[in-house]
Design a protein around this motif. Structure first.
Motif, mmCIF file in Angstrom:
data_model
loop_
_atom_site.group_PDB
_atom_site.id
_atom_site.type_symbol
_atom_site.label_atom_id
_atom_site.label_comp_id
_atom_site.label_asym_id
_atom_site.label_seq_id
_atom_site.Cartn_x
_atom_site.Cartn_y
_atom_site.Cartn_z
ATOM 1 N N MET A 70 17.287 -9.747 16.809
ATOM 2 C CA MET A 70 16.250 -10.436 16.042
ATOM 3 C C MET A 70 15.168 -9.429 15.623
ATOM 4 N N GLN A 71 14.915 -9.339 14.317
ATOM 5 C CA GLN A 71 13.861 -8.460 13.837
ATOM 6 C C GLN A 71 12.497 -8.956 14.309
ATOM 7 N N THR A 72 11.525 -8.063 14.387
ATOM 8 C CA THR A 72 10.181 -8.440 14.812
ATOM 9 C C THR A 72 9.169 -8.137 13.716
ATOM 10 N N ARG A 73 8.073 -8.868 13.776
ATOM 11 C CA ARG A 73 6.938 -8.655 12.888
ATOM 12 C C ARG A 73 5.668 -8.802 13.712
ATOM 13 N N ARG A 74 4.555 -8.381 13.163
ATOM 14 C CA ARG A 74 3.312 -8.344 13.943
ATOM 15 C C ARG A 74 2.346 -9.440 13.509
ATOM 16 N N LEU A 75 1.692 -10.038 14.508
ATOM 17 C CA LEU A 75 0.634 -11.015 14.238
ATOM 18 C C LEU A 75 -0.674 -10.276 13.996
ATOM 19 N N GLY A 76 -0.853 -9.788 12.779
ATOM 20 C CA GLY A 76 -2.067 -9.061 12.442
ATOM 21 C C GLY A 76 -2.007 -7.611 12.874
ATOM 22 N N THR A 77 -2.999 -6.861 12.468
ATOM 23 C CA THR A 77 -2.999 -5.429 12.770
ATOM 24 C C THR A 77 -3.183 -5.146 14.255
ATOM 25 N N GLN A 78 -3.830 -6.061 14.973
ATOM 26 C CA GLN A 78 -4.102 -5.857 16.390
ATOM 27 C C GLN A 78 -3.368 -6.853 17.282
ATOM 28 N N GLY A 79 -2.520 -7.678 16.697
ATOM 29 C CA GLY A 79 -1.863 -8.730 17.456
ATOM 30 C C GLY A 79 -0.541 -8.311 18.055
ATOM 31 N N GLY A 82 16.393 -14.304 21.252
ATOM 32 C CA GLY A 82 15.314 -13.348 21.050
ATOM 33 C C GLY A 82 14.174 -13.875 20.216
ATOM 34 N N VAL A 83 14.067 -15.199 20.088
ATOM 35 C CA VAL A 83 12.948 -15.818 19.368
ATOM 36 C C VAL A 83 11.787 -15.954 20.347
ATOM 37 N N THR A 84 10.651 -15.356 20.015
ATOM 38 C CA THR A 84 9.542 -15.266 20.973
ATOM 39 C C THR A 84 8.299 -16.054 20.592
ATOM 40 N N HIS A 85 8.171 -16.464 19.354
ATOM 41 C CA HIS A 85 6.936 -17.050 18.830
ATOM 42 C C HIS A 85 7.007 -18.575 18.905
ATOM 43 N N ILE A 101 15.554 -19.954 5.183
ATOM 44 C CA ILE A 101 14.818 -19.057 6.077
ATOM 45 C C ILE A 101 14.935 -17.611 5.595
ATOM 46 N N ALA A 102 16.125 -17.206 5.191
ATOM 47 C CA ALA A 102 16.325 -15.837 4.709
ATOM 48 C C ALA A 102 15.459 -15.572 3.484
ATOM 49 N N TRP A 103 15.379 -16.539 2.568
ATOM 50 C CA TRP A 103 14.529 -16.399 1.375
ATOM 51 C C TRP A 103 13.073 -16.205 1.786
ATOM 52 N N THR A 104 12.599 -17.021 2.717
ATOM 53 C CA THR A 104 11.200 -16.948 3.138
ATOM 54 C C THR A 104 10.879 -15.576 3.730
ATOM 55 N N LEU A 105 11.739 -15.089 4.596
ATOM 56 C CA LEU A 105 11.506 -13.785 5.222
ATOM 57 C C LEU A 105 11.542 -12.646 4.199
ATOM 58 N N HIS A 106 12.310 -12.830 3.138
ATOM 59 C CA HIS A 106 12.430 -11.790 2.112
ATOM 60 C C HIS A 106 11.180 -11.706 1.236
ATOM 61 N N LYS A 107 10.282 -12.683 1.333
ATOM 62 C CA LYS A 107 9.110 -12.729 0.464
ATOM 63 C C LYS A 107 7.970 -11.830 0.942
ATOM 64 N N GLU A 165 21.344 -22.442 13.042
ATOM 65 C CA GLU A 165 21.321 -22.161 11.607
ATOM 66 C C GLU A 165 20.067 -21.377 11.225
ATOM 67 N N LEU A 166 18.940 -21.734 11.829
ATOM 68 C CA LEU A 166 17.686 -21.043 11.542
ATOM 69 C C LEU A 166 17.754 -19.587 11.991
ATOM 70 N N VAL A 167 18.332 -19.368 13.174
ATOM 71 C CA VAL A 167 18.495 -18.006 13.679
ATOM 72 C C VAL A 167 19.426 -17.211 12.764
ATOM 73 N N GLN A 168 20.483 -17.859 12.283
ATOM 74 C CA GLN A 168 21.401 -17.192 11.360
ATOM 75 C C GLN A 168 20.649 -16.722 10.116
ATOM 76 N N GLY A 169 19.741 -17.551 9.634
ATOM 77 C CA GLY A 169 18.958 -17.168 8.460
ATOM 78 C C GLY A 169 18.049 -15.986 8.730
ATOM 79 N N ALA A 170 17.477 -15.940 9.939
ATOM 80 C CA ALA A 170 16.599 -14.833 10.288
ATOM 81 C C ALA A 170 17.350 -13.516 10.389
#
Length: 333
Positions: free
Chosen positions: A1-10, A46-49, A266-272, A290-295
């Protein structure tokens, strides 16, 4: 599962999150055991949020999360990054109002922490903005909770880009939350851009269009039993039938691309944008898969063009909210 950050300090979180409103029967009956199954599946994937609120089922969502964390132990608490919200209240007559005072935020956050059995949340949002209070004062109130150690970061929900910029001048805003999907694209008119400029995560709720962007949309026979949807313009006739027809080509495209429709949404949203984090809700482990597959899907520019060809901007029939539901969210375009 790819990760992203909650803000610059999150915190770093999974690109896909869980919208825990579904734990409170917003879209239909559920059980705590069913919610636990979703959270177990999240740990495996691996979904953490996790995103919740004090008003989801008047504490039920948070209580379910707290019971789950207690039953699974420290490993579960260490796994999840938890966000909750406050700011929606009621007056003496029981009418909805918004309260952005520090007293309200702190009292409600204390209750949330108790329900979830934790000492601190990772992210605390202003759920709705009381426009009679300067946003700078609201940001200071939220920042006070960081200083008190009750939240690690702060966020805002359903606000305008200009409001975000004013708040961020007072304290870093880790995340802004708003509805965003192929069905609701208003954030593209300034809010996504403001978040990117400020290093703020954009947390997209309802990324599968409240089921229209799935292979199994909520049937019209169930709409009358769902408090929010039965008066929502997109689920009222004739808009409901129009929207089912309008999304049929999207379901066909997803099948042609070898994935469920929800995965493609979900894949479209992440690509934006690399700062976009969808938080779909579900009561089904099969739908969660299905949602995880999209991610985990990768789309090309030509894939994105095909998607937006079948569902161009403005395709949806009916506003995303009725007049009452629009009380609170800021309009900015």
């Amino acid at each position: 599962m790819q990760t992203r950050r909650l803000g610059t300090q999150g915190a770093d979180v999974s690109a896909l999150g869980i919208g825990a409103m579904s734990f409170a029967e917003f879209y239909g009956p559920t059980t705590d055991e069913n919610s636990y199954a979703i959270l177990d599946a999240a740990m495996d994937a691996g979904v953490t949020h996790i995103d919740t609120s004090n008003v989801y089922g008047m504490g039920r969502s948070e209580t379910a999360i707290g019971a789950y964390l207690k039953s699974r132990g420290q490993a579960a608490r260490d796994h999840f990054v938890i966000a909750t919200k406050a700011g929606i209240s009621k007056d003496a007559d029981g009418n909805r109002k918004f309260d952005n005072s520090l007293d309200h935020f702190e009292a409600e956050l204390d209750k949330s922490l108790e329900r979830m059995g934790i000492d601190c949340v990772d992210l605390f949002y202003m759920h709705r903005y009381d426009a009679s209070r300067p946003i700078e004062d609201v940001a200071e109130a939220l920042a006070a909770l960081v200083k008190k150690g009750k939240t690690k970061a702060i966020g805002l929900s359903e606000i305008a880009p200009s409001t975000l910029r004013r708040a961020a001048a007072v304290h870093p805003i880790a995340a802004v939350q708003s509805e965003y999907s192929l069905a609701t694209r208003a954030p593209e008119l300034g809010l996504l851009q403001a978040c990117a400029d400020l290093g703020t995560a954009f947390v997209a709720f309802s990324p599968v269009g409240r089921s229209f962007l799935t292979d199994d949309p909520i049937p019209v026979s169930r709409v009358s039993d769902l408090g929010f949807l039965k008066s929502n313009p997109r689920f009222q006739q004739p808009n409901y039938d129009y929207n089912i027809a309008a999304t049929k080509p999207f379901r066909a495209l997803a099948a042609d691309m070898g994935m469920p429709a929800a995965s493609l949404a979900i894949a479209w949203t992440l690509h934006k944008g690399d700062h976009v984090l969808p938080i779909p809700g579900t009561r089904s482990t099969a739908h969660f898969a299905e949602l995880v597959q999209g991610a985990n899907a990768v789309l090309s520019d030509s894939d994105m063009a095909r998607i937006e060809d079948v569902l161009p901007v403005g395709w949806a029939h009916g506003d995303r909210y009725n007049a009452g539901q629009w009380v609170g969210p800021e309009r900015y375009c």
